[in-house]
Motif scaffolding. Structure first.
Motif, PDB file in Angstrom:
ATOM      1  N   HIS A 310       0.816  -1.215   0.000  1.00  0.00           N
ATOM      2  CA  HIS A 310       0.000   0.000   0.000  1.00  0.00           C
ATOM      3  C   HIS A 310       0.849   1.264   0.000  1.00  0.00           C
ATOM      4  N   PHE A 311       2.148   1.152   0.301  1.00  0.00           N
ATOM      5  CA  PHE A 311       3.020   2.324   0.272  1.00  0.00           C
ATOM      6  C   PHE A 311       3.250   2.831  -1.152  1.00  0.00           C
ATOM      7  N   VAL A 312       3.072   1.974  -2.148  1.00  0.00           N
ATOM      8  CA  VAL A 312       3.236   2.404  -3.541  1.00  0.00           C
ATOM      9  C   VAL A 312       1.884   2.615  -4.216  1.00  0.00           C
ATOM     10  N   GLU A 313       0.824   2.624  -3.421  1.00  0.00           N
ATOM     11  CA  GLU A 313      -0.512   2.854  -3.959  1.00  0.00           C
ATOM     12  C   GLU A 313      -1.138   4.135  -3.427  1.00  0.00           C
ATOM     13  N   ASN A 314      -0.852   4.500  -2.192  1.00  0.00           N
ATOM     14  CA  ASN A 314      -1.387   5.723  -1.601  1.00  0.00           C
ATOM     15  C   ASN A 314      -0.482   6.128  -0.444  1.00  0.00           C
ATOM     16  N   ASN A 315      -0.753   7.300   0.133  1.00  0.00           N
ATOM     17  CA  ASN A 315       0.070   7.777   1.238  1.00  0.00           C
ATOM     18  C   ASN A 315      -0.733   8.101   2.487  1.00  0.00           C
ATOM     19  N   ASP A 316      -1.998   7.652   2.537  1.00  0.00           N
ATOM     20  CA  ASP A 316      -2.811   7.981   3.702  1.00  0.00           C
ATOM     21  C   ASP A 316      -3.413   6.770   4.407  1.00  0.00           C
ATOM     22  N   MET A 317      -3.227   5.565   3.877  1.00  0.00           N
ATOM     23  CA  MET A 317      -3.743   4.360   4.522  1.00  0.00           C
ATOM     24  C   MET A 317      -2.625   3.666   5.289  1.00  0.00           C
ATOM     25  N   TYR A 318      -2.940   3.257   6.532  1.00  0.00           N
ATOM     26  CA  TYR A 318      -1.957   2.614   7.398  1.00  0.00           C
ATOM     27  C   TYR A 318      -2.548   1.316   7.956  1.00  0.00           C
ATOM     28  N   SER A 319      -1.683   0.356   8.186  1.00  0.00           N
ATOM     29  CA  SER A 319      -2.071  -0.845   8.917  1.00  0.00           C
ATOM     30  C   SER A 319      -1.663  -0.676  10.379  1.00  0.00           C
ATOM     31  N   LEU A 320      -2.226  -1.519  11.231  1.00  0.00           N
ATOM     32  CA  LEU A 320      -1.850  -1.457  12.647  1.00  0.00           C
ATOM     33  C   LEU A 320      -0.389  -1.812  12.827  1.00  0.00           C
ATOM     34  N   GLN A 321       0.117  -2.726  11.981  1.00  0.00           N
ATOM     35  CA  GLN A 321       1.535  -3.080  12.051  1.00  0.00           C
ATOM     36  C   GLN A 321       2.406  -1.887  11.672  1.00  0.00           C
ATOM     37  N   ASP A 322       1.963  -1.056  10.728  1.00  0.00           N
ATOM     38  CA  ASP A 322       2.709   0.154  10.373  1.00  0.00           C
ATOM     39  C   ASP A 322       2.859   1.062  11.584  1.00  0.00           C
ATOM     40  N   LEU A 323       1.761   1.268  12.305  1.00  0.00           N
ATOM     41  CA  LEU A 323       1.797   2.172  13.453  1.00  0.00           C
ATOM     42  C   LEU A 323       2.662   1.608  14.577  1.00  0.00           C
ATOM     43  N   ILE A 324       2.619   0.300  14.762  1.00  0.00           N
ATOM     44  CA  ILE A 324       3.473  -0.326  15.783  1.00  0.00           C
ATOM     45  C   ILE A 324       4.942  -0.155  15.418  1.00  0.00           C
ATOM     46  N   ASP A 325       5.273  -0.353  14.138  1.00  0.00           N
ATOM     47  CA  ASP A 325       6.659  -0.199  13.692  1.00  0.00           C
ATOM     48  C   ASP A 325       7.105   1.260  13.705  1.00  0.00           C
ATOM     49  N   ILE A 326       6.178   2.183  13.477  1.00  0.00           N
ATOM     50  CA  ILE A 326       6.528   3.600  13.572  1.00  0.00           C
ATOM     51  C   ILE A 326       6.867   3.955  15.013  1.00  0.00           C
ATOM     52  N   SER A 327       6.086   3.449  15.939  1.00  0.00           N
ATOM     53  CA  SER A 327       6.333   3.738  17.355  1.00  0.00           C
ATOM     54  C   SER A 327       7.665   3.182  17.829  1.00  0.00           C
ATOM     55  N   SER A 328       8.027   1.998  17.332  1.00  0.00           N
ATOM     56  CA  SER A 328       9.290   1.373  17.750  1.00  0.00           C
ATOM     57  C   SER A 328      10.495   1.916  16.995  1.00  0.00           C
ATOM     58  N   GLY A 329      10.268   2.623  15.872  1.00  0.00           N
ATOM     59  CA  GLY A 329      11.364   3.173  15.081  1.00  0.00           C
ATOM     60  C   GLY A 329      11.849   2.275  13.971  1.00  0.00           C
ATOM     61  N   ARG A 330      11.320   1.061  13.865  1.00  0.00           N
ATOM     62  CA  ARG A 330      11.774   0.122  12.837  1.00  0.00           C
ATOM     63  C   ARG A 330      11.385   0.586  11.435  1.00  0.00           C
ATOM     64  N   LEU A 331      10.180   1.113  11.300  1.00  0.00           N
ATOM     65  CA  LEU A 331       9.701   1.504   9.974  1.00  0.00           C
ATOM     66  C   LEU A 331      10.489   2.691   9.438  1.00  0.00           C
ATOM     67  N   SER A 332      10.820   3.621  10.283  1.00  0.00           N
ATOM     68  CA  SER A 332      11.567   4.801   9.837  1.00  0.00           C
ATOM     69  C   SER A 332      12.929   4.403   9.269  1.00  0.00           C
ATOM     70  N   CYS A 333      13.601   3.490   9.935  1.00  0.00           N
ATOM     71  CA  CYS A 333      14.919   3.053   9.459  1.00  0.00           C
ATOM     72  C   CYS A 333      14.823   2.325   8.128  1.00  0.00           C
ATOM     73  N   SER A 334      13.912   1.370   8.021  1.00  0.00           N
ATOM     74  CA  SER A 334      13.805   0.579   6.791  1.00  0.00           C
ATOM     75  C   SER A 334      13.308   1.423   5.623  1.00  0.00           C
ATOM     76  N   LEU A 335      12.341   2.308   5.875  1.00  0.00           N
ATOM     77  CA  LEU A 335      11.799   3.119   4.788  1.00  0.00           C
ATOM     78  C   LEU A 335      12.806   4.169   4.316  1.00  0.00           C
ATOM     79  N   THR A 336      13.602   4.709   5.231  1.00  0.00           N
ATOM     80  CA  THR A 336      14.647   5.664   4.835  1.00  0.00           C
ATOM     81  C   THR A 336      15.682   4.989   3.951  1.00  0.00           C
ATOM     82  N   GLU A 337      16.026   3.752   4.269  1.00  0.00           N
ATOM     83  CA  GLU A 337      16.994   3.014   3.456  1.00  0.00           C
ATOM     84  C   GLU A 337      16.455   2.745   2.056  1.00  0.00           C
ATOM     85  N   ILE A 338      15.185   2.368   1.963  1.00  0.00           N
ATOM     86  CA  ILE A 338      14.572   2.132   0.648  1.00  0.00           C
ATOM     87  C   ILE A 338      14.471   3.438  -0.136  1.00  0.00           C
ATOM     88  N   HIS A 339      14.117   4.514   0.532  1.00  0.00           N
ATOM     89  CA  HIS A 339      14.031   5.826  -0.110  1.00  0.00           C
ATOM     90  C   HIS A 339      15.381   6.234  -0.697  1.00  0.00           C
TER      91      HIS A 339
END
Length: 420
Positions: A310-339
């Motif tokens: 869904h990250f390559v389809e829109n920018n406003d829909m989130y899963s609960l796992q996305d929010l959990i990973d954002i809170s822990s900091g895991r998503l920010s690290c992985s998404l910055t690397e892909i970016h």
């Protein structure tokens, strides 16, 4: 473990059953019948009533022998192991295993026969241990509901995956309790009588549904509650019933949360959300470069986000796992690397993608610009890219939009002249 078993055995047996006269005879009989006799060499079908009686006698003699042998001795440990084997064999004879089908369909469950011999599973129907060594058991391939084969026909709960398929949305009210009296003091699922005093069964509240359940339907499992995350940015696991736990487990990767509509103020208080939103917006701006680039398609760059499609389809829909990973900091690290990987391909590695860059038409200076650069601004009408300072400071309209407007007016004039 041995000490606990001995305590249980000592409470199960009465000391007055033993006498000093029969002690030696008991030891001999136990060794002859319980330990020396091979109860496991013959097939199940060859056992008759006398075999069951002999097993019961052997179990009793082993129990007496365990209490009489020196504590923690090797002989006592061997006798305990033999006692366990005898009891398992007796249970197998009392409830012989029948030929069960490998697949059963019931209440939208698709039960698959398990081959694991693990004894760490618990039946979701009767809440007892599944002895995989001697009992047949099934697992639903959809919601992972586990039960004995003998409990299959007693199941009255539909598969949770069907609910996920037909109702892919969360309860967004925090613990919407209606009161035990509104439930008629009965379990919300199986309708068994419950009360807060625990008589006849303890009433346990599910923090997700807000309703009360009995101890059979509520095992005090914990899960992250979506409503608490969205409204309070709280990720502490709360106690939920079994059906809610399965539903949340199946829903956790699904992008069904539109934060901009549910709680837009959350972006004002959570900086990590703003950072992730900017990265997702940049990735969407990079996507047109990749789908028209042969090298990017061969390298399958977009598949780096296959687990978050869904990250390559829109920018406003989130899963609960996305929010959990954002809170822990895991998503920010992985998404910055892909970016970084995506930007490197477009700006450095691929000549075709570089050729699709922009030159600021307002100052006509500087390097090639791309819409995902942090120092650029994009025209909302024609998607032209300019330096941020140039676009904001210049009071004129977008040059590209002006050319397009002039061209349209010229076409209209030509059509009017032809009609004349």
């Amino acid at each position: 473990m041995l000490t606990v078993l001995l305590v249980c055995l000592s409470s199960e047996l009465r000391p007055e059953l033993f006498s000093s006269k029969s002690r030696n005879q008991s030891l001999d009989r136990a060794m002859d019948l319980g330990l020396a006799e091979d109860h496991f060499s013959r097939p199940v079908g060859s056992f008759v009533a006398s075999d069951i009686e002999q097993l019961k006698m052997a179990i009793e003699e082993c129990k007496r022998l365990i209490l009489e042998l020196p504590e923690h001795s090797e002989r006592q440990k061997d006798t305990v192991v033999k006692l366990i084997h005898l009891r398992l064999k007796l249970q197998e004879l009392n409830d012989p295993e029948e030929d069960e089908p490998n697949l059963r369909v019931l209440l939208e469950h698709r039960f698959s026969k398990e081959k694991s011999k693990s004894v760490k599973q618990t039946c979701d129907k009767c809440s007892t241990i599944i002895w995989g060594l001697i009992q047949t058991w099934y697992t639903c391939t959809g919601c992972y509901y586990r039960c004995h084969s003998k409990c299959l026909n007693l199941i009255n709960k539909s598969c949770v995956r069907s609910k996920v398929s037909h109702q892919s949305e969360y309860e967004l009210s925090i613990c919407p309790e209606i009161g035990l009296d509104r439930q008629d003091y009965r379990c919300a699922e199986c309708r068994m009588p419950v009360s807060l005093r625990g008589v006849p069964s303890e009433a346990r509240q599910c923090d997700y549904t807000g309703q009360y359940y009995c101890s059979t339907c509520h095992w005090n499992d914990t899960a992250v509650i979506p409503a608490r995350v969205i409204h309070n940015w709280e990720f502490e696991p709360r106690k939920v019933c079994r059906s809610s736990m399965r539903y949340l487990a199946l829903m956790i990767p699904r992008p069904v949360l539109k934060l901009r509509e549910v709680n837009p103020l959350l972006f004002n208080f959570v900086e990590e959300l703003v950072e992730i939103r900017k990265l997702r917006q940049d990735i969407l701006l990079m996507k047109p470069y990749f789908i028209t680039c042969k090298e990017a398609m061969e390298a399958r760059l977009l598949l780096q986000l296959h687990d978050r499609q869904h990250f390559v389809e829109n920018n406003d829909m989130y899963s609960l796992q996305d929010l959990i990973d954002i809170s822990s900091g895991r998503l920010s690290c992985s998404l910055t690397e892909i970016h970084t990987t995506f930007a490197k391909h477009i700006k450095l590695d691929c000549d075709r993608c570089q050729a699709k860059g922009f030159v600021c038409e307002l100052c006509k200076e500087g390097d090639i610009l791309f819409p995902f650069d942090s120092h650029t601004s994009v025209c909302h009408d024609c998607s032209a890219v300019f330096h941020r300072d140039c676009f904001y400071d210049n009071s004129t309209t977008c040059p590209k939009c002006a050319r397009m407007t002039e061209r349209k007016e010229h076409v209209v004039c030509m059509l009017c002249l032809r009609e004349l």
